[in-house]
Write a protein that holds these residues in place. Sequence first.
Motif, PDB file in Angstrom:
ATOM      1  N   ASN A 159       0.836  -1.207   0.000  1.00 46.72           N
ATOM      2  CA  ASN A 159       0.000   0.000   0.000  1.00 46.72           C
ATOM      3  C   ASN A 159       0.871   1.257   0.000  1.00 46.72           C
ATOM      4  O   ASN A 159       0.552   2.253  -0.671  1.00 46.72           O
ATOM      5  N   LYS A 160       1.961   1.211   0.771  1.00 46.49           N
ATOM      6  CA  LYS A 160       2.849   2.374   0.812  1.00 46.49           C
ATOM      7  C   LYS A 160       3.521   2.597  -0.544  1.00 46.49           C
ATOM      8  O   LYS A 160       3.680   3.738  -0.989  1.00 46.49           O
ATOM      9  N   ILE A 161       3.907   1.500  -1.182  1.00 47.94           N
ATOM     10  CA  ILE A 161       4.537   1.633  -2.500  1.00 47.94           C
ATOM     11  C   ILE A 161       3.544   2.184  -3.510  1.00 47.94           C
ATOM     12  O   ILE A 161       3.867   3.063  -4.317  1.00 47.94           O
ATOM     13  N   ARG A 162       2.298   1.642  -3.453  1.00 45.27           N
ATOM     14  CA  ARG A 162       1.275   2.128  -4.380  1.00 45.27           C
ATOM     15  C   ARG A 162       0.971   3.597  -4.135  1.00 45.27           C
ATOM     16  O   ARG A 162       0.832   4.386  -5.076  1.00 45.27           O
ATOM     17  N   THR A 163       0.889   3.992  -2.881  1.00 48.12           N
ATOM     18  CA  THR A 163       0.616   5.400  -2.559  1.00 48.12           C
ATOM     19  C   THR A 163       1.753   6.298  -3.026  1.00 48.12           C
ATOM     20  O   THR A 163       1.530   7.406  -3.527  1.00 48.12           O
ATOM     21  N   PHE A 164       2.991   5.794  -2.864  1.00 50.50           N
ATOM     22  CA  PHE A 164       4.147   6.579  -3.310  1.00 50.50           C
ATOM     23  C   PHE A 164       4.054   6.880  -4.805  1.00 50.50           C
ATOM     24  O   PHE A 164       4.230   8.025  -5.238  1.00 50.50           O
ATOM     25  N   TRP A 165       3.762   5.850  -5.583  1.00 50.80           N
ATOM     26  CA  TRP A 165       3.718   6.061  -7.031  1.00 50.80           C
ATOM     27  C   TRP A 165       2.463   6.806  -7.473  1.00 50.80           C
ATOM     28  O   TRP A 165       2.484   7.514  -8.478  1.00 50.80           O
ATOM     29  N   GLU A 205       4.421  16.746   3.521  1.00 58.89           N
ATOM     30  CA  GLU A 205       4.361  16.351   4.930  1.00 58.89           C
ATOM     31  C   GLU A 205       4.268  14.837   5.112  1.00 58.89           C
ATOM     32  O   GLU A 205       4.387  14.341   6.220  1.00 58.89           O
ATOM     33  N   ARG A 206       4.039  14.095   4.024  1.00 60.96           N
ATOM     34  CA  ARG A 206       3.993  12.641   4.137  1.00 60.96           C
ATOM     35  C   ARG A 206       5.409  12.071   4.212  1.00 60.96           C
ATOM     36  O   ARG A 206       6.390  12.769   3.985  1.00 60.96           O
ATOM     37  N   ARG A 207       5.471  10.777   4.505  1.00 61.98           N
ATOM     38  CA  ARG A 207       6.763  10.110   4.570  1.00 61.98           C
ATOM     39  C   ARG A 207       7.365  10.049   3.160  1.00 61.98           C
ATOM     40  O   ARG A 207       6.686   9.697   2.199  1.00 61.98           O
ATOM     41  N   PHE A 208       8.628  10.402   3.056  1.00 60.24           N
ATOM     42  CA  PHE A 208       9.310  10.502   1.766  1.00 60.24           C
ATOM     43  C   PHE A 208       8.572  11.468   0.823  1.00 60.24           C
ATOM     44  O   PHE A 208       8.538  11.269  -0.385  1.00 60.24           O
ATOM     45  N   GLY A 209       7.978  12.509   1.417  1.00 59.63           N
ATOM     46  CA  GLY A 209       7.198  13.452   0.610  1.00 59.63           C
ATOM     47  C   GLY A 209       8.050  14.196  -0.399  1.00 59.63           C
ATOM     48  O   GLY A 209       7.635  14.390  -1.550  1.00 59.63           O
ATOM     49  N   LEU A 210       9.256  14.612   0.024  1.00 62.39           N
ATOM     50  CA  LEU A 210      10.122  15.336  -0.896  1.00 62.39           C
ATOM     51  C   LEU A 210      10.570  14.439  -2.045  1.00 62.39           C
ATOM     52  O   LEU A 210      10.693  14.894  -3.193  1.00 62.39           O
ATOM     53  N   ALA A 211      10.794  13.154  -1.736  1.00 63.09           N
ATOM     54  CA  ALA A 211      11.180  12.213  -2.791  1.00 63.09           C
ATOM     55  C   ALA A 211      10.054  12.034  -3.798  1.00 63.09           C
ATOM     56  O   ALA A 211      10.290  11.948  -5.015  1.00 63.09           O
ATOM     57  N   ARG A 212       8.800  11.999  -3.327  1.00 62.08           N
ATOM     58  CA  ARG A 212       7.665  11.867  -4.246  1.00 62.08           C
ATOM     59  C   ARG A 212       7.613  13.058  -5.202  1.00 62.08           C
ATOM     60  O   ARG A 212       7.375  12.904  -6.401  1.00 62.08           O
ATOM     61  N   ILE A 213       7.832  14.237  -4.648  1.00 65.23           N
ATOM     62  CA  ILE A 213       7.759  15.451  -5.470  1.00 65.23           C
ATOM     63  C   ILE A 213       8.871  15.457  -6.508  1.00 65.23           C
ATOM     64  O   ILE A 213       8.645  15.732  -7.694  1.00 65.23           O
ATOM     65  N   MET A 214      10.083  15.142  -6.093  1.00 62.30           N
ATOM     66  CA  MET A 214      11.216  15.199  -7.022  1.00 62.30           C
ATOM     67  C   MET A 214      11.113  14.122  -8.106  1.00 62.30           C
ATOM     68  O   MET A 214      11.400  14.379  -9.283  1.00 62.30           O
ATOM     69  N   VAL A 215      10.710  12.911  -7.728  1.00 61.97           N
ATOM     70  CA  VAL A 215      10.577  11.852  -8.736  1.00 61.97           C
ATOM     71  C   VAL A 215       9.480  12.210  -9.734  1.00 61.97           C
ATOM     72  O   VAL A 215       9.634  12.014 -10.945  1.00 61.97           O
ATOM     73  N   GLY A 216       8.370  12.752  -9.237  1.00 61.06           N
ATOM     74  CA  GLY A 216       7.293  13.146 -10.140  1.00 61.06           C
ATOM     75  C   GLY A 216       7.714  14.237 -11.099  1.00 61.06           C
ATOM     76  O   GLY A 216       7.427  14.171 -12.305  1.00 61.06           O
ATOM     77  N   ARG A 217       8.388  15.251 -10.573  1.00 56.71           N
ATOM     78  CA  ARG A 217       8.864  16.337 -11.441  1.00 56.71           C
ATOM     79  C   ARG A 217       9.856  15.810 -12.483  1.00 56.71           C
ATOM     80  O   ARG A 217       9.758  16.121 -13.673  1.00 56.71           O
ATOM     81  N   THR A 218      10.802  15.010 -12.012  1.00 58.54           N
ATOM     82  CA  THR A 218      11.847  14.528 -12.921  1.00 58.54           C
ATOM     83  C   THR A 218      11.270  13.644 -14.019  1.00 58.54           C
ATOM     84  O   THR A 218      11.608  13.802 -15.200  1.00 58.54           O
ATOM     85  N   MET A 219      10.403  12.707 -13.666  1.00 59.10           N
ATOM     86  CA  MET A 219       9.848  11.796 -14.663  1.00 59.10           C
ATOM     87  C   MET A 219       8.982  12.538 -15.673  1.00 59.10           C
ATOM     88  O   MET A 219       9.008  12.234 -16.868  1.00 59.10           O
ATOM     89  N   GLY A 220       8.217  13.514 -15.194  1.00 65.02           N
ATOM     90  CA  GLY A 220       7.383  14.279 -16.121  1.00 65.02           C
ATOM     91  C   GLY A 220       8.210  15.016 -17.157  1.00 65.02           C
ATOM     92  O   GLY A 220       7.941  14.922 -18.370  1.00 65.02           O
ATOM     93  N   PHE A 221       9.231  15.728 -16.698  1.00 64.11           N
ATOM     94  CA  PHE A 221      10.081  16.468 -17.632  1.00 64.11           C
ATOM     95  C   PHE A 221      10.914  15.525 -18.493  1.00 64.11           C
ATOM     96  O   PHE A 221      11.158  15.806 -19.672  1.00 64.11           O
TER      97      PHE A 221
END
Length: 395
Positions: free
Chosen positions: A2-8, A230-246
Motif C-alpha cells: 500500500n505504501k509503494i502504491r501510494t508513493f507512485w 508532509e507525508r513520509r518521503f514526501g520530498l522524494a515523491r515530489i522530485m521523482v514526479g517532477r523529474t519523470m514528467g520532464f
Amino acid sequence: MNKIRTFWEDTAKVWLHEMRDMFKDEGALLFVILLPLSYPLLYSWIYNNEVVREVPVAVVDNSHSQTSREFVRHVDASSDVRVAAICNNLEEASRLVGQQEVYGIILLPEDFDRQLGRMEQAHVSVYCNMGLMLTYKAIFQTCTAVAADMNAHIQIALSGNYTNRDDQITASPINVADVPIFNNTGGYGNFILPGVLVLIIQQVMLLGIGITYGTSYEKRRFGRLTDMYERRFGLARIMVGRTMGFLVLFLLIATWVLLAVPRLFHFVQLLHAYDFALFVLPYLLACIFFSITFSFFVRQRENVMLLVVFTSVPFLFMSGVSWPKSNIPEMWQWFSCLFPSTYGIQGFIKLNTLGGVFGDITSEVRALWMQAAVYGVLATLVTRWQVRRKEENNN
C-alpha cells in the motif's frame, strides 16, 4: 504494498500537475512545444545549402592586359564567385561594397602583366568583407585557386618539357590529396548545427521550466505540494514526479531535434541508437536538474527569457565547438564546466559527426552524471525551499 502504491500514485499526481501547469501556460507551451518543433527546422533550412555560390565581386583592372583579363575570366567562371561589376578605381568599388551590391574587390595593378613579362613576381590584391565568413572564404579560395592554376601554366611554359608527365611534375612536384573526413561537404551546416541542436534542448528546458516556476512564484501555486511534502518521503515523491514528467516530455523533444531534424535535411549523422540512448539520458537529467536549480533565481516569468537569450551565444562559444577550446582562457574553461551543454555538445559531436562509439565519450558522460548528481541535490533543496516558503507564508 500500500505504501509503494501510494508513493507512485503521489508521484503520478505531481507528474500530472507539472505537465498541466506547463501546458496551461501559453508562454511555456510556446517555448517547450512550438519552439523545439519549429526552430531547428528554420535553423537547418537556413544552413541547408552548406556553402555559398556565385558571390558577387567587383574587379578593378588597372592592367588592361590579356593576362589580367584571363585572370578575371577564370574567377568569373568559377562556381563560387561572380564578377558583378568592373570598376575604374578602388573608390568606386568600395562604394559598391558599402551598398552591399558586392562582397569583395579584386584589384589587378597596372604593372601586373609587365612584371610577369620580366620574370618578376606579380601581385593581386583581394579585399573581402570579413563580416561574412562564408563569402570571404568563397572569394579568397577562388582567387587563390585561379592564381595557383595560372602559376602552373607559366611554370610549364618556361620549363621546356617534352612530355605531359614532365609538365605535371613541373606544375606539382608534391601532389597533395585533399580528403575531407567527417564533414565531407566542407559546409557550415554540418560544422555548427549539431552543437546548436544540443544547446537548443538545454535552452528550451531553461525557458519552459523557468517560465512555469516563475508563474508559480507569482500565483503562489507551490502550496498544493504542502500536503504531499508532509507525508513520509514526501520530498522524494515530489522530485521523482517532477523529474519523470520532464524526462518523458524532453526525451520526445530530444529525439525530434537530435535525430529527426538532421535526417530531414541530410546532414551528417553517424551515431547509433544504443549509443544515443546512453548519452541522452544523463544529458537530459543534468539539464532538468540544472533548470530546476536555475528556477530559484526566477521570480518573474519574463526574467528567464532575458537570461536565456543572453547566455545562448556564450554557452555555444564555451563549449569549444565554434572556437578551439585550447584557445579559451583557463578561467572560462573551468566556468564552462558548470553547464550541461558544454559536455553535451562535445559528446554529441563525437557520436554524431565524428563517428565515435560510446567508449569514446566516457569522460563527457561521466561529467554529465556528476552534474546530474550535484544539480539533483541542489534541485531538491530548491524544491524543499519552495514548499517550506509557502508554509511559512501561510503561518
